[in-house]
Structure formats: C-alpha cells, structure tokens
Design a protein around this motif. Structure first.
Motif, PDB file in Angstrom:
ATOM      1  N   ASP A  22      -1.617   6.641   4.351  1.00  0.00           N
ATOM      2  CA  ASP A  22      -2.448   5.763   3.519  1.00  0.00           C
ATOM      3  C   ASP A  22      -3.853   5.880   4.099  1.00  0.00           C
ATOM      4  O   ASP A  22      -4.075   5.571   5.276  1.00  0.00           O
ATOM      5  N   THR A  32      -7.618  -1.359  -0.767  1.00  0.00           N
ATOM      6  CA  THR A  32      -7.459  -2.488   0.156  1.00  0.00           C
ATOM      7  C   THR A  32      -8.046  -2.133   1.519  1.00  0.00           C
ATOM      8  O   THR A  32      -7.323  -1.938   2.500  1.00  0.00           O
ATOM      9  N   ASP A  60      -6.276   4.163   4.004  1.00  0.00           N
ATOM     10  CA  ASP A  60      -6.894   2.946   4.558  1.00  0.00           C
ATOM     11  C   ASP A  60      -6.616   2.771   6.047  1.00  0.00           C
ATOM     12  O   ASP A  60      -7.109   1.829   6.671  1.00  0.00           O
ATOM     13  N   ASP A  96      -1.135   3.595   8.218  1.00  0.00           N
ATOM     14  CA  ASP A  96      -1.546   2.583   7.241  1.00  0.00           C
ATOM     15  C   ASP A  96      -2.066   1.377   8.000  1.00  0.00           C
ATOM     16  O   ASP A  96      -1.559   1.047   9.080  1.00  0.00           O
ATOM     17  N   ALA A  97      -3.076   0.703   7.440  1.00  0.00           N
ATOM     18  CA  ALA A  97      -3.496  -0.574   8.008  1.00  0.00           C
ATOM     19  C   ALA A  97      -2.425  -1.631   7.762  1.00  0.00           C
ATOM     20  O   ALA A  97      -2.344  -2.628   8.470  1.00  0.00           O
ATOM     21  N   HIS A  98      -1.609  -1.394   6.716  1.00  0.00           N
ATOM     22  CA  HIS A  98      -0.598  -2.371   6.274  1.00  0.00           C
ATOM     23  C   HIS A  98       0.793  -1.752   6.439  1.00  0.00           C
ATOM     24  O   HIS A  98       0.943  -0.537   6.396  1.00  0.00           O
TER      25      HIS A  98
HETATM   26 MN    MN Z   1      -2.675   0.133   3.255  1.00  0.00          MN
END
Ligand code: MN
Ligand code: MN
Length: 353
Positions: free
Chosen positions: A268, A282, A270, A175-177
């Motif tokens: 995710d 996002t 992303d 995930d980027a987050h």
């Molecule tokens: Mn994310």
C-alpha cells in the motif's frame, strides 16, 4: 479520363521538395520515448491471452486492477494502473544501477492488461480480478498487480494462494494501516478488510501475515487485539526508526516464511510518508522514506520465492507532482530487477509445479 486533383503521381513531390524523403531510422514501440505509442508498463508487449503468455514462457506479468469502489475515504485509485504505467521516462532495455542487471534482457516480462472492470459493482469487480490473476498465475508467470484500492488484494492474493496451495503463501504487507478490520460500517469487502478476509477464508495463515509500517490512528484497539490473539505479526513504524529498516525486514521475511514456501508482497503506497507520496486516499504522516521502501523490496524479492505482488492505493487526483505513481512504478521495477538477478544466478523465477 481526367486526373483527380489528389492523385499523388501528379503535381510536385512535396516530400522530396522539403527533404522528408531521406532514410530515417524507424524505432519499434519498445525503444520509442515513453510518451509515444501505447501506454503499457515499460512499453512492454500487451499480451492478454493466457495461451500466449504460456507459449512465450512469460516470467513476470503486469496486471491492472483499476477499481476503487471500496474506499472508506478519498476515491481515485481506479486511475492508478494507468498512472503507474505512464510514470517512467526511460525506455528500451532498462538497466538497474542498484542491482547491475538489465531485467528485460534476462526475464520475459509483459503487460497482461487489466481485469474486466466496470464501476459500481464490487462483487463483479472482485470476481473479475480473481479470474484474471488466476488465469495469469496459472501460466506460471508471476503477476504484479497494479491497484486499485486495497480491497483488490482479497481476490488477487486468494488466486495466488490457489495456484500455489492455500496456506503455503505468507504475506508481507507494507501499509500505514493493518487492513484487518472485520468490516467498515457493515461492509466486509471494503479496503479496510482484505487481510481479515484472506485469513478467515484460510487462503493465508494468520501467523504468516506480517505487517510493516503501522502507525497513526487506525485500526482501533479491538482490531489490534484480534491480530495479537490470532498470531498475526506486525512491525510499527517506530520499530523501524529504532532498529533500522533492514533488520526489521529480515525479521518480516523469517516470519512470513515460518511454514510457507513463498511470499505474496502487498505494498500500500501509503506506507511511504505523504510528503513523498501524497497521491493516496488515506495519507498518514510519519511514513517510510522512498529509498527505504525500494531497498526493502529488493531485500525481500532477493530472499524469498515471490508468488505474486500488488501495489495499491495510488490515487492520481491527489498526486500533484506524480511522485506517488513514480514510486509505485519503481517498486515494480525493483521487484522485477531482483527477480532478474535470481534468474541470472540460476534460481527458479517462474512457477513450475
Ligand atoms: Mn493504508
Ligand atoms: Mn491498505
């Protein structure tokens, strides 16, 4: 008695007349082109009954979680499961050129359908996802859950941890987050918090949470401090740039398995650069290459006992070239092919207590 004008025995035989009465080969759904027939994952059988999953000895079951009520920014991931199912042009017995295996010949794989979702009722949606994954995983099949926003990982990974044993499952989270916020504007079930809920509830141990691909401008520094203080492990995108993806993934595997016996993989989409995977709510510039992610999935699934997996945040409304859905489809296929290699080598794939 007068003959009805529509009586097929009367009048000319149009099929014969037009050459349509010859013997043509008829294909079953599995071998027909992907745009013909029901839109199941890889045109696999749609089997929703747990008794039937058990009777067939299903190894891997696709589960849809078409739910995006908990996004904090752009919605659309409720359409993800259907788009991911459709994002494949090859049919029949697929052959992995990377792993040299025909996964559907080696494993029993089915599409177990979707959780019983209705919109605008997030408590019910999470309960239904939890029930569905528990039901499927309880048969011994490995669920691959297609999201949906990332909030679905809270109920889905909880169900997997219950079937295996709480705290016996590590999580590798692409995930980027970080998705470890305490809440988003007071909402504790948002897609920014599933990992926090899994750890605080005791389903997953903080030290066996491993984040890969972190970059950009979220979460805030106090959330990162909480992660550090609770022993969570995380690998920034910059570390992958410097050390290479394969070395970082090897560390991630060791960290996730530092105690646990199996791994839940949460992807995710992303984590992939938005130039390659624009169809997400996002998007965060500076992400992984598609080939790095596919290689990482093969590396992880080949090395661990995979307890379950999800692929989330594919939002078809922004997926103008359908590349995001295709990447998600291949992430699932890479995992299935890596599991097939293990089965062929005589290793356990299904969960048997
Ligand atoms: Mn994310
Ligand atoms: Mn996420």
């Amino acid at each position: 008695m007068s003959e009805r004008p529509s009586d097929p025995t009367s009048g000319p035989d149009f099929a014969a007349l037009n050459g349509w009465d010859r013997d043509f080969t008829v294909f079953d759904d599995f071998d027909l082109p992907s745009y013909v027939g029901p839109a199941t994952f890889a045109k696999l059988p749609w089997v929703t009954d747990p008794a039937e999953l058990r009777a067939r000895g299903v190894d891997v079951a696709i589960v849809g979680a078409p739910f995006d009520d908990m996004v904090t920014h752009r919605p659309g991931a409720r359409f993800g499961p259907r788009a991911i199912r459709e994002a494949q042009y090859s049919t029949g017995s697929l052959h992995s050129l990377q792993l040299r295996v025909e996964p559907f010949e080696v494993l029993t794989v089915v599409d177990a359908g979707d959780a019983n979702i209705v919109p605008a009722y997030h408590e019910r949606a999470h309960a239904m996802i939890h029930r569905k994954v528990l039901e499927v995983a309880g048969t011994g099949a490995i669920p691959i859950i297609l999201g949906g926003d990332h909030s679905i990982t809270w109920p889905a990974a909880t169900a997997i941890a219950e079937v295996r044993r709480p705290s016996s499952v590590g999580i590798v989270h692409f995930d980027a987050h970080a998705d470890t916020a305490p809440d988003s504007w007071g909402q504790i079930a948002s897609h920014g918090s599933p990992m926090r809920r899994l750890i605080e509830s005791g389903a997953i141990e903080g030290r066996n949470f491993v984040q890969v691909g972190l970059r950009g401008y979220w979460p805030p520094v106090d959330v990162l401090d909480w992660m550090r203080d609770h022993g969570l492990r995380y690998h920034f995108m910059t570390e992958m740039e410097e050390r290479g993806s394969e070395a970082v993934i090897a560390d991630a595997i060791a960290e996730a398995l530092d105690g646990p016996e199996s791994v839940y993989l949460s992807v995710d989409i992303d984590v992939v650069d938005p130039g390659l995977a624009p169809g997400t709510g996002t998007p965060e510039p500076g992400g992984m290459l598609t080939r790095e992610l596919l290689r990482a999935v093969r590396q992880i699934v080949g090395a661990v006992d995979l307890a379950g997996m999800d692929i989330v945040e594919v939002a078809p409304p922004y997926d103008w070239a359908e590349s995001t859905a295709m990447i998600a489809n291949r992430v699932a296929l890479e995992a299935i092919s890596a599991l097939a290699l293990k089965r062929r080598a005589g290793e356990r794939v299904r969960w048997e207590r």
